[in-house]
Design an enzyme around this catalytic site. Structure first.
Site, short mmCIF file in Angstrom:
data_model
loop_
_atom_site.label_atom_id
_atom_site.label_comp_id
_atom_site.label_asym_id
_atom_site.label_seq_id
_atom_site.Cartn_x
_atom_site.Cartn_y
_atom_site.Cartn_z
N ARG A 80 -60.92 3.12 -69.45
CA ARG A 80 -59.90 4.17 -69.65
C ARG A 80 -59.74 5.03 -68.40
NH1 ARG A 80 -61.10 8.66 -71.58
NH2 ARG A 80 -62.53 7.96 -73.18
N TYR B 146 -32.11 9.56 -69.41
CA TYR B 146 -32.56 8.63 -70.45
C TYR B 146 -32.83 9.43 -71.73
CZ TYR B 146 -35.67 5.43 -72.92
OH TYR B 146 -36.26 4.64 -73.86
C1 LIG Z 1 -36.52 2.79 -70.28
C2 LIG Z 1 -36.49 4.01 -69.47
C3 LIG Z 1 -37.52 4.96 -69.56
C4 LIG Z 1 -38.66 4.84 -70.54
O1 LIG Z 1 -39.52 3.78 -70.21
P1 LIG Z 1 -40.35 2.92 -71.32
O2 LIG Z 1 -41.06 1.94 -70.45
O3 LIG Z 1 -39.34 2.30 -72.23
O4 LIG Z 1 -41.26 3.84 -72.03
C5 LIG Z 1 -37.44 6.07 -68.72
N1 LIG Z 1 -36.41 6.25 -67.87
C6 LIG Z 1 -35.40 5.35 -67.77
C7 LIG Z 1 -34.28 5.60 -66.80
C8 LIG Z 1 -35.40 4.21 -68.56
O5 LIG Z 1 -34.38 3.33 -68.46
#
Ligand SMILES: *Cc1c(COP(=O)(O)O)cnc(C)c1O
Length: 380
Positions: A53, A106
């Site tokens: 971890r 996002y």
């Molecule tokens: C998908 C995405 C995230 C989140 O990432 P995960 O790996 O799905 O947790 C963050 N920022 C952007 C721009 C994304 O496209």
């Protein structure tokens, strides 16, 4: 890394970085070590492994490779997902602090910001990241600014050098989500960002088979903060996922080059299509983000925003009529995929209801076009 001939280009670094030492009989690829604990007794020295971890050798090659690509002075810090990374980088916002975010970031990052507001009394200032004056005004008294450029899913382009300098002058920590551009498209640390992070799930891993995230910084204290957060919260990555991400990274330059070329060609054709109301891609000279993207990016990315005729029904009709493009969320895989973003009730309400986000892959562009054109023609 550099050679006697000078620094290596990014498309070489994706291939060469994070390799084991070149010794007779040694492996060309780093091994996957599956062990939750390491032999130890008494005091464990700095850099020695203790428990998975808090650190494992299987993370290190990927963390070194990402640092090399982003031009970071510190090794990267890999996390179990992009969202685990968002949570870690936003842990710098104190209780009752101020966080500036793009209104079209996002959607789950925005959900996380809202959660900080509810549970920690954080003031969240949503800004149009393309409106530099508005963002700079919002930086007053802020603790952290989250920057996305181009934004997901609206493809707005921020003036990175100006915004990051303004944040730095005001003592506001800047954290940049570089998922859409990839380290080959832009290096925000070079423009003064404090932290750059990725959903590694997308282009870096590139094959829609792992969920992973990572952050990089030049600042040793911030890197230590992020590693401590990861250990305390247990938001760690599995060794296999990191190994797969490094394998995916080897072809990043090839994949991105092809996907961007495909996206640029498709955007150009879509702009003239009789069943299209609007197309957003920074490669289009008419796109509001074009000049900025041309100045600060290498290429224009491989995500297209598309509004077909016929509103929500038209957009859903296009998705249903496609045979080659995959209807799915996520992006950055070798396969082309798309979705209507407002199918999620949590998507920002200022994103048009009929906006399709297209993630252009590496297939033959004529096959992609034939499928898309055929689906759009069902609307005419
Ligand atoms: C998908 C995405 C995230 C989140 O990432 P995960 O790996 O799905 O947790 C963050 N920022 C952007 C721009 C994304 O496209």
């Amino acid at each position: 890394m550099s050679t006697e001939h000078g620094p290596l280009s990014p498309s070489t670094l994706v291939v060469t970085s994070g390799r084991p030492p070149r010794v007779q009989g040694g492996p060309v690829n780093p091994p996957v070590v599956l062990s939750s604990t390491y032999v130890s007794q008494g005091v464990v020295g700095p850099g020695e492994l203790l428990y998975t971890r808090s650190g494992t050798e299987t993370w290190e090659p990927f963390e070194q490779a990402l640092a090399a690509l982003e031009g970071a002075a510190q090794p990267g810090v890999v996390f179990g997902s992009g969202m685990a990374t968002v949570a870690a980088v936003l842990s710098a916002v104190p209780d009752r602090g101020v966080l500036v975010v793009p209104r079209h970031a996002y959607q789950v990052s925005l959900g996380y910001a809202d959660d900080l507001a509810v549970r920690h009394g954080v003031e969240v200032r949503r800004v149009d990241i393309a409106d530099t004056d508005q963002v700079v005004a919002a930086l007053d008294g802020a603790d952290v600014v989250l920057v996305e450029s181009p934004t997901n899913p609206m493809l707005e382009v921020a003036d990175l050098p100006t915004l990051l300098a303004a944040a730095h002058e005001r003592g506001v920590r800047s954290v940049v989500d570089n998922t859409f551009a990839t380290p080959l498209g832009q290096n925000p640390l070079a423009h003064g960002a404090d932290v750059v992070f990725h959903s590694v799930t997308k282009y870096l891993a590139g094959h829609s088979d792992v969920v992973l995230g990572a952050a990089v910084t030049n600042d040793a204290a911030i890197a230590a903060e992020l590693r401590a957060y990861r250990t305390l919260h247990g938001s760690i990555a599995g060794p296999f996922e990191v190994w797969l991400a490094l394998r995916g990274l080897r072809t990043l330059a090839l994949r991105v080059e092809r996907a961007q070329a495909n996206a640029t060609e498709l955007a150009r054709r879509l702009a003239d299509h009789p069943a299209v109301v609007e197309v957003r891609h920074p490669s289009l000279p008419s796109d509001p983000g074009h000049d900025r993207a041309a100045r600060q990016m290498n290429g224009f990315g491989a995500i297209i925003g598309l509004r077909p005729r016929g509103g929500v029904q038209g957009a859903d009709g296009v998705v249903a009529a496609l045979r080659l493009w995959v209807p799915a969320t996520s992006l950055g895989g070798v396969e082309s995929s798309l979705e209507r973003r407002r199918r999620f009730p949590t998507e920002s309400l200022t994103v048009p209801e009929d906006l399709l986000r297209l993630s252009v892959g590496v297939e033959d562009v004529e096959d992609l076009w034939a499928d898309l054109d055929g689906a759009l023609r069902t609307l005419l």
